[in-house]
Design a protein around this motif. Structure first.
Motif, PDB file in Angstrom:
ATOM      1  N   GLU A 109       0.905  -1.256   0.141  1.00  0.00           N
ATOM      2  CA  GLU A 109      -0.032   0.174  -0.031  1.00  0.00           C
ATOM      3  C   GLU A 109       0.761   1.371   0.035  1.00  0.00           C
ATOM      4  O   GLU A 109       0.377   2.509  -0.159  1.00  0.00           O
ATOM      5  N   GLU A 110       2.204   1.071   0.217  1.00  0.00           N
ATOM      6  CA  GLU A 110       3.030   2.288   0.336  1.00  0.00           C
ATOM      7  C   GLU A 110       4.020   2.446  -0.821  1.00  0.00           C
ATOM      8  O   GLU A 110       5.107   3.062  -0.640  1.00  0.00           O
ATOM      9  N   GLY A 111       3.740   1.458  -1.614  1.00  0.00           N
ATOM     10  CA  GLY A 111       4.668   1.353  -2.865  1.00  0.00           C
ATOM     11  C   GLY A 111       5.386  -0.045  -3.058  1.00  0.00           C
ATOM     12  O   GLY A 111       5.325  -0.871  -2.321  1.00  0.00           O
ATOM     13  N   ASN A 112       6.168  -0.348  -4.164  1.00  0.00           N
ATOM     14  CA  ASN A 112       6.856  -1.538  -4.531  1.00  0.00           C
ATOM     15  C   ASN A 112       7.963  -1.835  -3.646  1.00  0.00           C
ATOM     16  O   ASN A 112       8.692  -1.032  -3.414  1.00  0.00           O
ATOM     17  N   TRP A 113       8.001  -2.952  -2.842  1.00  0.00           N
ATOM     18  CA  TRP A 113       9.290  -3.323  -2.056  1.00  0.00           C
ATOM     19  C   TRP A 113       9.784  -4.506  -2.504  1.00  0.00           C
ATOM     20  O   TRP A 113       9.377  -5.547  -2.896  1.00  0.00           O
ATOM     21  N   ASP A 114      11.202  -4.413  -3.180  1.00  0.00           N
ATOM     22  CA  ASP A 114      11.832  -5.631  -3.614  1.00  0.00           C
ATOM     23  C   ASP A 114      12.910  -6.383  -2.615  1.00  0.00           C
ATOM     24  O   ASP A 114      13.666  -5.329  -2.159  1.00  0.00           O
ATOM     25  N   ILE A 115      12.946  -7.511  -2.642  1.00  0.00           N
ATOM     26  CA  ILE A 115      14.182  -8.229  -2.044  1.00  0.00           C
ATOM     27  C   ILE A 115      14.744  -9.033  -3.163  1.00  0.00           C
ATOM     28  O   ILE A 115      14.108  -9.824  -3.730  1.00  0.00           O
ATOM     29  N   VAL A 116      15.890  -8.700  -3.589  1.00  0.00           N
ATOM     30  CA  VAL A 116      16.682  -9.231  -4.595  1.00  0.00           C
ATOM     31  C   VAL A 116      17.860 -10.081  -4.199  1.00  0.00           C
ATOM     32  O   VAL A 116      18.797 -10.000  -3.933  1.00  0.00           O
ATOM     33  N   GLY A 117      17.560 -11.435  -4.007  1.00  0.00           N
ATOM     34  CA  GLY A 117      18.371 -12.292  -3.412  1.00  0.00           C
ATOM     35  C   GLY A 117      18.780 -13.495  -4.165  1.00  0.00           C
ATOM     36  O   GLY A 117      18.475 -13.608  -5.397  1.00  0.00           O
ATOM     37  N   ASN A 118      19.119 -14.541  -3.466  1.00  0.00           N
ATOM     38  CA  ASN A 118      19.527 -15.760  -4.088  1.00  0.00           C
ATOM     39  C   ASN A 118      19.178 -16.976  -3.357  1.00  0.00           C
ATOM     40  O   ASN A 118      18.583 -16.918  -2.387  1.00  0.00           O
ATOM     41  N   ASN A 119      19.472 -18.304  -3.858  1.00  0.00           N
ATOM     42  CA  ASN A 119      19.052 -19.415  -3.158  1.00  0.00           C
ATOM     43  C   ASN A 119      20.381 -19.807  -2.110  1.00  0.00           C
ATOM     44  O   ASN A 119      20.334 -21.013  -1.677  1.00  0.00           O
ATOM     45  N   THR A 120      21.194 -18.992  -2.022  1.00  0.00           N
ATOM     46  CA  THR A 120      22.374 -19.136  -1.198  1.00  0.00           C
ATOM     47  C   THR A 120      22.396 -18.100  -0.050  1.00  0.00           C
ATOM     48  O   THR A 120      21.986 -16.962  -0.518  1.00  0.00           O
ATOM     49  N   PRO A 121      22.796 -18.208   1.167  1.00  0.00           N
ATOM     50  CA  PRO A 121      22.628 -17.048   1.953  1.00  0.00           C
ATOM     51  C   PRO A 121      24.076 -16.133   2.149  1.00  0.00           C
ATOM     52  O   PRO A 121      24.103 -15.127   2.429  1.00  0.00           O
ATOM     53  N   VAL A 122      24.921 -16.315   0.992  1.00  0.00           N
ATOM     54  CA  VAL A 122      26.158 -15.877   0.836  1.00  0.00           C
ATOM     55  C   VAL A 122      26.350 -15.526  -0.513  1.00  0.00           C
ATOM     56  O   VAL A 122      25.841 -16.010  -1.454  1.00  0.00           O
ATOM     57  N   PHE A 123      27.413 -14.701  -0.811  1.00  0.00           N
ATOM     58  CA  PHE A 123      27.980 -14.545  -2.121  1.00  0.00           C
ATOM     59  C   PHE A 123      29.418 -14.427  -2.578  1.00  0.00           C
ATOM     60  O   PHE A 123      29.937 -14.722  -1.447  1.00  0.00           O
ATOM     61  N   PHE A 124      29.780 -14.566  -3.643  1.00  0.00           N
ATOM     62  CA  PHE A 124      31.328 -14.909  -3.941  1.00  0.00           C
ATOM     63  C   PHE A 124      32.214 -13.575  -3.448  1.00  0.00           C
ATOM     64  O   PHE A 124      33.106 -13.816  -3.454  1.00  0.00           O
ATOM     65  N   ILE A 125      31.681 -12.431  -3.546  1.00  0.00           N
ATOM     66  CA  ILE A 125      32.441 -11.319  -3.350  1.00  0.00           C
ATOM     67  C   ILE A 125      31.727 -10.048  -2.396  1.00  0.00           C
ATOM     68  O   ILE A 125      30.594 -10.250  -2.009  1.00  0.00           O
ATOM     69  N   PHE A 181      40.270 -16.274 -11.022  1.00  0.00           N
ATOM     70  CA  PHE A 181      39.767 -15.265 -10.150  1.00  0.00           C
ATOM     71  C   PHE A 181      39.570 -15.750  -8.713  1.00  0.00           C
ATOM     72  O   PHE A 181      39.803 -14.942  -7.840  1.00  0.00           O
ATOM     73  N   PHE A 182      38.972 -16.901  -8.643  1.00  0.00           N
ATOM     74  CA  PHE A 182      38.779 -17.799  -7.251  1.00  0.00           C
ATOM     75  C   PHE A 182      40.042 -17.758  -6.693  1.00  0.00           C
ATOM     76  O   PHE A 182      39.998 -17.504  -5.152  1.00  0.00           O
ATOM     77  N   SER A 183      41.022 -18.296  -7.174  1.00  0.00           N
ATOM     78  CA  SER A 183      42.360 -18.457  -6.550  1.00  0.00           C
ATOM     79  C   SER A 183      42.978 -17.251  -5.885  1.00  0.00           C
ATOM     80  O   SER A 183      43.761 -17.002  -4.919  1.00  0.00           O
ATOM     81  N   LEU A 184      42.494 -16.073  -6.650  1.00  0.00           N
ATOM     82  CA  LEU A 184      42.967 -14.897  -6.102  1.00  0.00           C
ATOM     83  C   LEU A 184      41.991 -13.892  -5.511  1.00  0.00           C
ATOM     84  O   LEU A 184      42.081 -12.820  -4.809  1.00  0.00           O
ATOM     85  N   SER A 185      40.754 -14.459  -4.923  1.00  0.00           N
ATOM     86  CA  SER A 185      39.603 -13.783  -4.509  1.00  0.00           C
ATOM     87  C   SER A 185      39.180 -14.795  -3.425  1.00  0.00           C
ATOM     88  O   SER A 185      38.118 -15.294  -3.649  1.00  0.00           O
ATOM     89  N   PRO A 186      39.813 -15.292  -2.210  1.00  0.00           N
ATOM     90  CA  PRO A 186      39.559 -16.397  -1.304  1.00  0.00           C
ATOM     91  C   PRO A 186      38.190 -16.126  -0.626  1.00  0.00           C
ATOM     92  O   PRO A 186      37.516 -16.878  -0.152  1.00  0.00           O
ATOM     93  N   GLU A 187      37.936 -14.729  -0.669  1.00  0.00           N
ATOM     94  CA  GLU A 187      36.541 -14.706   0.174  1.00  0.00           C
ATOM     95  C   GLU A 187      35.338 -15.457  -0.685  1.00  0.00           C
ATOM     96  O   GLU A 187      34.340 -15.493  -0.025  1.00  0.00           O
ATOM     97  N   ALA A 188      35.660 -15.761  -1.900  1.00  0.00           N
ATOM     98  CA  ALA A 188      34.618 -16.522  -2.615  1.00  0.00           C
ATOM     99  C   ALA A 188      34.535 -18.169  -1.955  1.00  0.00           C
ATOM    100  O   ALA A 188      33.512 -18.663  -2.444  1.00  0.00           O
ATOM    101  N   LEU A 189      35.255 -18.352  -1.314  1.00  0.00           N
ATOM    102  CA  LEU A 189      35.308 -19.949  -0.978  1.00  0.00           C
ATOM    103  C   LEU A 189      34.220 -20.407  -0.270  1.00  0.00           C
ATOM    104  O   LEU A 189      33.973 -21.487  -0.212  1.00  0.00           O
ATOM    105  N   HIS A 190      33.544 -19.640   0.731  1.00  0.00           N
ATOM    106  CA  HIS A 190      32.406 -19.928   1.275  1.00  0.00           C
ATOM    107  C   HIS A 190      31.261 -20.495   0.271  1.00  0.00           C
ATOM    108  O   HIS A 190      30.554 -21.351   0.160  1.00  0.00           O
ATOM    109  N   GLN A 191      31.065 -19.445  -0.660  1.00  0.00           N
ATOM    110  CA  GLN A 191      29.984 -19.523  -1.539  1.00  0.00           C
ATOM    111  C   GLN A 191      30.592 -20.704  -2.444  1.00  0.00           C
ATOM    112  O   GLN A 191      29.588 -21.678  -2.943  1.00  0.00           O
ATOM    113  N   VAL A 192      31.751 -20.729  -2.988  1.00  0.00           N
ATOM    114  CA  VAL A 192      32.051 -21.976  -3.866  1.00  0.00           C
ATOM    115  C   VAL A 192      31.736 -23.304  -3.286  1.00  0.00           C
ATOM    116  O   VAL A 192      31.241 -24.209  -4.048  1.00  0.00           O
TER     117      VAL A 192
END
Length: 482
Positions: free
Chosen positions: A118-134, A164-175
């Motif tokens: 009633e106050e406008g459109n509300w979007d949640i743009v997510g994934n089927n995973t709780p984390v992301f690569f970066i 890219f993943f080998s140089l961006s180890p923050e991606a390992l959880h999502q991987v």
């Protein structure tokens, strides 16, 4: 039943839709055949640019229902009464593939929700995973380029991804999640969804709470074996799209429970990890799930292009009582998603029926291609103004609620937080022997043909997660690690 008269786009009736105007029976064709020109010109433009990511997807209409009171956290109207119903739209998708790619690819699944409140459109743009690569949106174009095609060969290249993943180890959880037994959902109905980012809710007293959104499938979790997924990619690349459509068509409406994790601002300030880092989850032991309601998808689109391909989701669509967070990836998406829609569909994309709010709206946007409304009529196109009936601001701080900022402006290295390993290690330890073997096999298969130096670099990261993990992959690749 009376026959409809075929007309041109201008409404004028068309006498002959079978034959072009020609100079004599053998031609040539005349350029003044405006029906032919209009027909061909429109056909040439029937494909809008596909989404750069999430190009292949399916969607459906539904209803969100509140089952628990969360007004202590938010004064958003859609949550104000138990039993309240709000119409909504959901779109599920793969991430890296083109529009003609297979639904059964090993890829995260987009999980986008639009609530027509009633106050406008509300979007949640997510994934089927709780984390992301970066963690930082400045790396998003780089990451997505690794999921697309190699510029020289125009072929998918796993070497780009693992480099890219080998140089961006923050991606390992999502991987680790992506190559696990949950990496290929069996259709869209049998997977959980997540807002992934940290968002916020604001109550009537102006108190903000940080939240994580969870959508838990009531159909149960089902996933595809990699071999079966490969077979389906060839025999039925629209497998998940077909499954969702047919289930709704026969009245087997899928449902998801809606939950939040909540964290106070004080807890966030003192939390051991950055609560706005999308590569990490919040512990459910410390921050348990709170039920909010559920949503049911109960109506298929009448026209896929109008209601799914033209559907435009963006995390910038917030309503009073909801808000964003300092999450660097989320803040980048606030600009990028809306800007992508302006390019893909047009500057007035929010006026299309599928994107337009159900509540009244008024602003000072004017002109631009495909203006669908009255373009403001005779009202002024500037503000402030002294016209009594012109739209005025509310002077309320929501939804862009004040955020405390600290530190000098600059570029800060997000990799000073080098704890890339503890959360994927905890996930690996939760797996049974069969799940570990499947994970390791999936990763090894993906790494076939990748350069030795890249493999050694990335395997060093997996060993740091867990020696069993890294050595297991190395053994399958016939690589001896020190």
């Amino acid at each position: 039943m009376s026959k409809k008269t075929l007309t041109g786009a201008n409404g004028a009736p068309i006498a002959d839709n079978q034959n072009s105007r020609t100079a004599g029976p053998r031609g040539p064709v005349l350029i003044d055949d405006f029906n032919l020109i209009e027909k061909l010109a429109h056909f040439n433009r029937e494909n809008i640019p596909e989404r750069r990511v999430h190009a292949k997807g399916a969607g459906a209409h539904g209803t969100f229902v509140v089952t628990k009171d969360i007004t202590q956290y938010t004064n958003a109207n859609l949550f104000n009464t138990i039993g309240k119903k709000t119409p909504m739209l959901a779109r599920f998708s793969t991430v890296g593939g083109e529009r003609g790619s297979a639904d059964t690819a090993r890829d995260p699944r987009g999980f986008s929700l639009k609530f027509y409140t009633e106050e406008g459109n509300w979007d949640i743009v997510g994934n089927n995973t709780p984390v992301f690569f970066i963690r930082d949106a400045i790396k998003f174009p780089d990451f997505i380029h690794t999921q697309k095609r190699y510029p020289k060969s125009n072929l998918k290249d796993s070497g780009m991804m693992w480099d890219f993943f080998s140089l961006s180890p923050e991606a390992l959880h999502q991987v680790t999640i992506l190559f696990s037994d949950r990496g290929i959902p069996d259709g869209f109905r049998f997977m959980h969804g997540y807002g992934s980012h940290t968002y916020s809710l604001i109550n009537k007293d102006g108190v903000r709470t940080w939240v994580k959104w969870h959508y838990r499938t009531q159909q149960g979790i089902k996933n595809l074996d990699p071999e079966k997924a490969g077979e389906l990619a060839g025999s039925n690349p629209d497998y998940a799209t077909e499954d969702l459509f047919n289930a709704i068509e026969k009245g087997d409406y899928p449902k998801w429970g809606v939950y939040i994790q909540v964290m106070t601002e004080e807890q966030a300030k003192n939390y051991k990890e950055n609560p706005f880092d999308v590569t990490k989850v919040w512990s459910q032991k410390e921050f348990p799930l709170h039920e909010v309601g559920y949503f049911e998808l109960n109506r298929n689109p009448e026209n896929y292009f109008a209601e799914v391909e033209q559907a435009a989701f963006a995390p910038s669509n917030v309503v009073p009582g909801t808000g964003l967070s300092p999450d660097k990836m989320l803040q980048g998406r606030v600009f990028a998603y809306a800007d992508a829609q302006r390019y893909r569909i047009g500057t007035n994309y929010q006026q299309l029926p599928i994107n337009a709010p159900k509540c009244p709206y008024a602003n000072y946007q004017r002109d631009g291609a495909m203006r669908l409304d009255q373009n403001g009529g005779g009202s002024p196109n500037y503000e402030p103004n002294s016209y009594e009936n012109a739209p005025k601001q509310t002077n309320k701080p929501e939804p862009l609620f004040p955020v405390d900022l600290s530190g000098a402006a600059g570029q800060y290295d997000h990799r000073t937080d080098s704890d890339y390993y503890s959360q994927p290690a905890a996930l690996f330890k939760l797996m049974n022997a069969e799940q570990k073997e499947l994970l390791i096999s999936n990763l090894a298969a993906s790494m076939q043909g990748v350069k030795q130096e890249i493999l050694e670099r990335v395997l060093a990261h997996f060993v740091k997660i867990d020696p069993e993990y890294g050595q297991g992959i190395a053994k399958k690749l016939n690589i001896k690690l020190n």
